[in-house]
Design a protein around this motif. Structure first.
Motif, mmCIF file in Angstrom:
data_model
loop_
_atom_site.group_PDB
_atom_site.id
_atom_site.type_symbol
_atom_site.label_atom_id
_atom_site.label_comp_id
_atom_site.label_asym_id
_atom_site.label_seq_id
_atom_site.Cartn_x
_atom_site.Cartn_y
_atom_site.Cartn_z
ATOM 1 N N LYS A 1 1.038 4.199 -2.918
ATOM 2 C CA LYS A 1 1.270 5.728 -2.965
ATOM 3 C C LYS A 1 2.246 6.494 -3.220
ATOM 4 O O LYS A 1 2.012 7.739 -3.905
ATOM 5 N N ALA A 2 3.183 5.783 -3.205
ATOM 6 C CA ALA A 2 4.686 6.455 -3.606
ATOM 7 C C ALA A 2 4.648 6.407 -5.147
ATOM 8 O O ALA A 2 5.144 7.599 -5.557
ATOM 9 N N GLN B 1 0.834 -1.153 -0.085
ATOM 10 C CA GLN B 1 -0.060 -0.091 -0.150
ATOM 11 C C GLN B 1 0.833 1.264 0.043
ATOM 12 O O GLN B 1 0.606 2.098 -0.716
ATOM 13 N N GLU B 2 1.892 1.371 0.743
ATOM 14 C CA GLU B 2 3.013 2.375 0.772
ATOM 15 C C GLU B 2 3.341 2.590 -0.605
ATOM 16 O O GLU B 2 3.579 3.675 -1.154
#
Length: 478
Positions: A154-155, A150-151
């Motif tokens: 986003k990145a 998930q990170e």
């Protein structure tokens, strides 16, 4: 099946290309003039165009300019005689993928076309990011819902719209190129070229000229000018894979590119301005490489403006079930099968594995298990066999396989379809041939020997099934 468009006014040459490329598994179309080639591109976008520069009517250069207006990312390979290389070089400066000289070196021409097809795929095949539904997943997808993934999503979303240099980090086989392509496809340069350079696959002596090009006489064998990939990708994106293995002298030139946005060809003095975005990837510990003097510290800091890390599979076991279902759906479709699903026991077993390997290893395991699956959900013994682990009970496994085959036959008998026997025989025969070709690296002579068939009989069955040979046939098999 990739489609190649041949544009040349020479009927014999077109026919030769059609036979050659059809034998390699390509769908081939032909046009006899630049105007007809432009119309063909408008009607049905090919994967790659191979086009002569001198034809009646408009030139290949003019035709290329028109094709570029239709689709800037279309790889076009220019054919030229020795006396017309200036025109081909001009086309390459405009963004044409490459050029080949007449008379052709057939193996080299096939390798170039293969590379162009791969480049087209990189630019056009969408990478689904965060896709969780295997039934709707793209052919290329970054799968996972763990916190680390998930990170990453986003990145990617934050970095893609910018022109910032991106460094993708992760172990081999984790999917770094998919991340790079996702950044490209969500960027403001998504309608411009995307070129992949593998810094390990290209010998050091050739890497510099591949990236920056050269002038006539720059070294022995440099009989003319060559435009480098960075100059060719002007206004687009260049992905430097395995940059951690790039030689130090070339690192210095990449640093200059990032600082000044220009390049110089080998043997040349002209400074050529370029506007390219750099995405790099590595599986190496760059900090350690900097300490050892194997990687330039100034380039390291220039590259890591944005760093995206692809976590290894062992750090996200919760994503394994999603990945297994995705690979099953994808490979079953590729093989012309119905997705059989996976048994709870097999899924539990796969999830419990330590997976020192990567997502690529998991995909290979699923594919191996699927090849000899007979319609029932993927079972524990099939998965164990694919991983090279001993089966629980060989006799029991054979009984289960026989029962699975019986269930498949009973289900098909209930369908009431005509020609059922021939359909089932063809289905099984296609699987056996595919496995034999895979085991021999695509060598049809060896595959025929392995199956106890004559080579013409094997070729006839391949033609009957419409089977595409993914592996390159070895020279001895011609």
């Amino acid at each position: 099946m990739a489609q190649i468009l041949i544009v040349d006014d020479d009927h014999q040459l077109r026919m030769s290309f059609e036979r050659l490329l059809a034998a390699e598994g390509y769908d081939v179309r032909a046009a006899s003039s630049g105007e007809a080639g432009i119309d063909a591109v408008r009607e049905a976008m090919p994967d790659v165009v191979v086009m002569d520069v001198r034809m009646p009517g408009i030139s290949g250069l003019e035709a290329y300019a028109a094709m570029r207006e239709i689709e800037p990312r279309l790889p076009v390979i220019i054919m030229t005689a020795y006396g017309t290389t200036d025109m081909a070089i001009e086309a390459t400066k405009m963004g044409a993928y490459d050029y080949i000289l007449k008379p052709f070196d057939i193996p080299e021409t096939l390798r170039l076309i293969d590379k162009a097809v791969a480049a087209a795929r990189s630019m056009r095949a969408r990478v689904a990011v965060g896709e969780e539904d295997a039934a709707t997943a793209a052919a290329d997808a970054i799968i996972g819902k763990s916190p680390a993934m998930q990170e990453l999503y986003k990145a990617i979303g934050r970095a893609a719209p910018t022109d910032a240099t991106v460094l993708v980090r992760g172990e081999s086989g984790t999917g770094k190129e998919l991340v790079a392509r996702a950044v490209y496809q969500h960027s403001n340069r998504a309608d411009k070229p995307f070129l992949v350079i593998n810094c390990v696959a290209i010998p050091e002596t050739l890497l510099e000229s591949e990236l920056f090009g050269y002038e006539k006489g720059a070294f022995t064998g440099a009989s003319g000018r060559k435009v480098g990939k960075i100059e060719q990708a002007n206004h687009g994106t260049v992905f430097l894979d395995e940059i951690g293995d790039m030689p130090l002298p070339i690192q210095a030139k990449i640093l200059r590119l990032l600082q000044e946005q220009n390049v110089e060809r080998l043997g040349g003095r002209q400074v050529i301005p370029v506007d390219v975005r750099i995405i790099a990837a590595t599986n190496r510990d760059l900090e350690e490489a900097v300490r050892r003097g194997q990687f330039r510290e100034d380039l390291y800091y220039r590259l890591k403006v944005v760093t995206l890390s692809m976590p290894p599979l062992r750090e996200r076991p919760g994503d394994i079930a999603l990945l297994v279902r995705y690979f099953l759906s994808r490979f079953a479709k590729d093989m012309g099968q119905v997705d059989p699903g996976v048994s709870p026991a097999a899924l539990e077993f796969l999830t419990a594995q330590p997976w020192p390997g990567t997502v690529r290893d998991l995909g290979t395991t699923v594919k191996k298990a699927l090849i000899f699956n007979l319609g029932a959900p993927l079972g524990l013994d099939e998965v164990r066999k694919a991983l090279g682990q001993p089966l629980r009970n060989e006799a029991g496994s054979q009984a289960e396989a026989g029962e699975a085959l019986s269930r498949l036959i009973r289900r098909e008998l209930a369908s009431g379809r005509e020609s059922l026997f021939e359909d089932l025989m063809d289905r099984f025969g296609q699987q056996v041939i595919r496995e034999a070709l895979d085991a021999t690296g695509g060598n049809r002579t060896q595959a025929a020997r392995l199956l106890g068939l004559s080579r013409p009989t094997l070729l006839a069955k391949i033609e009957k099934y419409g089977q595409r040979i993914e592996s390159r046939v070895r020279p001895a098999d011609s």
